[in-house]
Design a protein around this motif. Structure first.
Motif, PDB file in Angstrom:
ATOM      1  N   LEU A  71      -7.638   7.280  -4.077  1.00 17.16           N
ATOM      2  CA  LEU A  71      -7.249   6.017  -3.453  1.00 17.16           C
ATOM      3  C   LEU A  71      -8.390   5.428  -2.626  1.00 17.16           C
ATOM      4  O   LEU A  71      -8.604   4.214  -2.621  1.00 17.16           O
ATOM      5  CB  LEU A  71      -6.017   6.232  -2.578  1.00 17.16           C
ATOM      6  N   CYS A 100     -10.801   3.646  -4.794  1.00 20.43           N
ATOM      7  CA  CYS A 100     -10.228   2.388  -5.274  1.00 20.43           C
ATOM      8  C   CYS A 100     -10.123   1.350  -4.152  1.00 20.43           C
ATOM      9  O   CYS A 100     -10.511   0.190  -4.315  1.00 20.43           O
ATOM     10  CB  CYS A 100      -8.853   2.655  -5.878  1.00 20.43           C
ATOM     11  N   PHE A 101      -9.617   1.771  -2.990  1.00 23.00           N
ATOM     12  CA  PHE A 101      -9.386   0.831  -1.886  1.00 23.00           C
ATOM     13  C   PHE A 101     -10.688   0.251  -1.339  1.00 23.00           C
ATOM     14  O   PHE A 101     -10.685  -0.825  -0.728  1.00 23.00           O
ATOM     15  CB  PHE A 101      -8.612   1.518  -0.764  1.00 23.00           C
ATOM     16  N   GLN A 102     -11.787   0.945  -1.523  1.00 24.56           N
ATOM     17  CA  GLN A 102     -13.059   0.414  -1.035  1.00 24.56           C
ATOM     18  C   GLN A 102     -13.446  -0.883  -1.743  1.00 24.56           C
ATOM     19  O   GLN A 102     -14.233  -1.674  -1.209  1.00 24.56           O
ATOM     20  CB  GLN A 102     -14.146   1.480  -1.164  1.00 24.56           C
ATOM     21  N   SER A 138      -6.484  -5.892   4.164  1.00 24.22           N
ATOM     22  CA  SER A 138      -7.754  -5.801   3.448  1.00 24.22           C
ATOM     23  C   SER A 138      -8.575  -7.065   3.663  1.00 24.22           C
ATOM     24  O   SER A 138      -8.023  -8.140   3.906  1.00 24.22           O
ATOM     25  CB  SER A 138      -7.518  -5.587   1.951  1.00 24.22           C
ATOM     26  N   VAL A 144     -11.620  -1.677   2.289  1.00 30.42           N
ATOM     27  CA  VAL A 144     -10.867  -0.719   3.101  1.00 30.42           C
ATOM     28  C   VAL A 144     -11.428   0.672   2.828  1.00 30.42           C
ATOM     29  O   VAL A 144     -11.574   1.065   1.673  1.00 30.42           O
ATOM     30  CB  VAL A 144      -9.365  -0.770   2.753  1.00 30.42           C
ATOM     31  N   LEU A 149      -4.413  -5.865   0.014  1.00 28.14           N
ATOM     32  CA  LEU A 149      -3.569  -4.729   0.360  1.00 28.14           C
ATOM     33  C   LEU A 149      -2.763  -5.075   1.603  1.00 28.14           C
ATOM     34  O   LEU A 149      -3.285  -5.662   2.547  1.00 28.14           O
ATOM     35  CB  LEU A 149      -4.416  -3.488   0.640  1.00 28.14           C
ATOM     36  N   SER A 174       0.817  -1.215   0.000  1.00 28.19           N
ATOM     37  CA  SER A 174       0.000   0.000   0.000  1.00 28.19           C
ATOM     38  C   SER A 174       0.853   1.269   0.000  1.00 28.19           C
ATOM     39  O   SER A 174       0.483   2.265  -0.620  1.00 28.19           O
ATOM     40  CB  SER A 174      -0.966   0.004   1.185  1.00 28.19           C
ATOM     41  N   GLU A 194     -10.298   3.793   3.251  1.00 23.01           N
ATOM     42  CA  GLU A 194      -9.439   4.813   2.647  1.00 23.01           C
ATOM     43  C   GLU A 194      -7.975   4.408   2.817  1.00 23.01           C
ATOM     44  O   GLU A 194      -7.655   3.473   3.555  1.00 23.01           O
ATOM     45  CB  GLU A 194      -9.688   6.188   3.286  1.00 23.01           C
ATOM     46  N   ALA A 195      -7.092   5.128   2.130  1.00 23.83           N
ATOM     47  CA  ALA A 195      -5.658   4.896   2.293  1.00 23.83           C
ATOM     48  C   ALA A 195      -5.216   5.491   3.627  1.00 23.83           C
ATOM     49  O   ALA A 195      -5.356   6.699   3.849  1.00 23.83           O
ATOM     50  CB  ALA A 195      -4.892   5.542   1.139  1.00 23.83           C
ATOM     51  N   PHE A 230     -11.464  -3.248  -1.937  1.00 27.21           N
ATOM     52  CA  PHE A 230     -10.796  -4.250  -1.105  1.00 27.21           C
ATOM     53  C   PHE A 230     -11.410  -4.332   0.291  1.00 27.21           C
ATOM     54  O   PHE A 230     -10.874  -5.012   1.159  1.00 27.21           O
ATOM     55  CB  PHE A 230      -9.311  -3.915  -0.981  1.00 27.21           C
TER      56      PHE A 230
END
Length: 280
Positions: free
Chosen positions: A231, A234-236, A198, A240, A185, A140, A242-243, A238
């Motif tokens: 980010l 995008c990470f959602q 993640s 997650v 992640l 990450s 947020e970054a 996975f």
């Protein structure tokens, strides 16, 4: 304005927005499919100004473009990122080499731009698995560093070359690559080894976010804010929210970075006027 005029205005606005997204998606597909890129995991970022700019595609502008990029030092990447150059339909092309290139970018005449770079995938451990067998996962820290660097480069193109201003739409894709396993992640902010945090693994994950062009091009808090939003979307994918390394209001959470990246991130943030929180 009567009801009929309101309806026509709504339809026109929807059509314009759809057109912008079509251009963004086409540019994203073009750079992601560029055969000069090294095979394997890949991060692709594309940016499309909401109001197009313009710069000439001619010999003089191409020579200036080539000289500028060949000498440019890119944050977190260093120098010699682009050493091979070409021309495509209403765009300039840049890559690190003619084949198996770690970086490939398309810079369009209207300020649209896309950049594909080698993805940071590494072995990581699943904390709850109870076994020592590692699994392939996105680093990450590496993803966040690349998004910060690439997004700033794309915004700078839109503002400096195409003289676009206002807002833009950015798209980010993490692609594990053909015949690769789905990735989660991972981070090493709390341990010496990378641990998967993640809840979901994906072969491909995509996010979109709005960007204030001038702020992102300046590589300060506005860039961090835009990267954090992109980010997070995008990470959602996975599972997650947020970054963890960035905040949505444009600050750096230093303790959420792995130890080997904290010094360079801290130096970059201080040089760009980006607030660092939880530095202890």
């Amino acid at each position: 304005m009567n009801l009929s005029q309101v309806k026509r205005a709504i339809v026109s606005a929807q059509s314009l927005a759809a057109g912008r997204h079509n251009v963004l998606d086409a540019a994203h597909s073009d750079v992601a499919a560029d055969g000069r890129a090294v095979p394997g995991p890949r991060i692709t970022v594309t940016l499309k100004p909401d109001l197009p700019g313009a710069f000439p595609i001619d010999s003089a502008s191409f020579d200036a473009f080539r000289a500028e990029l060949a000498a440019k030092e890119v944050a977190f990447f260093g120098r010699n990122i682009f050493q091979s150059f070409g021309v495509g339909p209403r765009r300039f092309l840049a890559s690190q080499s003619e084949s198996r290139s770690r970086h490939v970018a398309h810079f369009h005449a209207d300020g649209t731009a896309g950049w594909a770079t080698e993805g940071p995938v590494r072995h990581a451990f699943i904390p709850s698995a109870g076994i020592a067998e590692p699994t392939e996962s996105w680093d990450s820290d590496g993803v966040v560093l690349r998004v910060l660097a690439v997004l700033q480069g794309l915004a700078e193109h839109a503002v400096s070359r195409a003289e676009a201003s206002g807002t833009a739409t950015a798209r980010l894709t993490l692609d594990a690559g053909p015949n690769q396993v789905a990735c989660g992640l991972a981070s090493n902010s709390t341990s010496s080894a990378h641990l998967v945090f993640s809840s979901t693994e994906r072969h491909t994950a995509t996010g979109k976010a709005g960007v204030l062009l001038d702020a992102a091009a300046e590589a300060g808090p506005g860039l961090v804010q835009a990267a954090a939003a992109l980010l997070a979307d995008c990470f959602q994918n996975f599972g997650v929210v947020e970054a963890e390394q960035l905040t949505l209001d444009g600050r750096i959470k230093l303790h959420s970075w792995g130890p080997r990246n904290r010094d360079q991130v801290s130096r970059w943030a201080q040089s760009r006027g980006v607030e660092i929180i939880d530095a202890s």
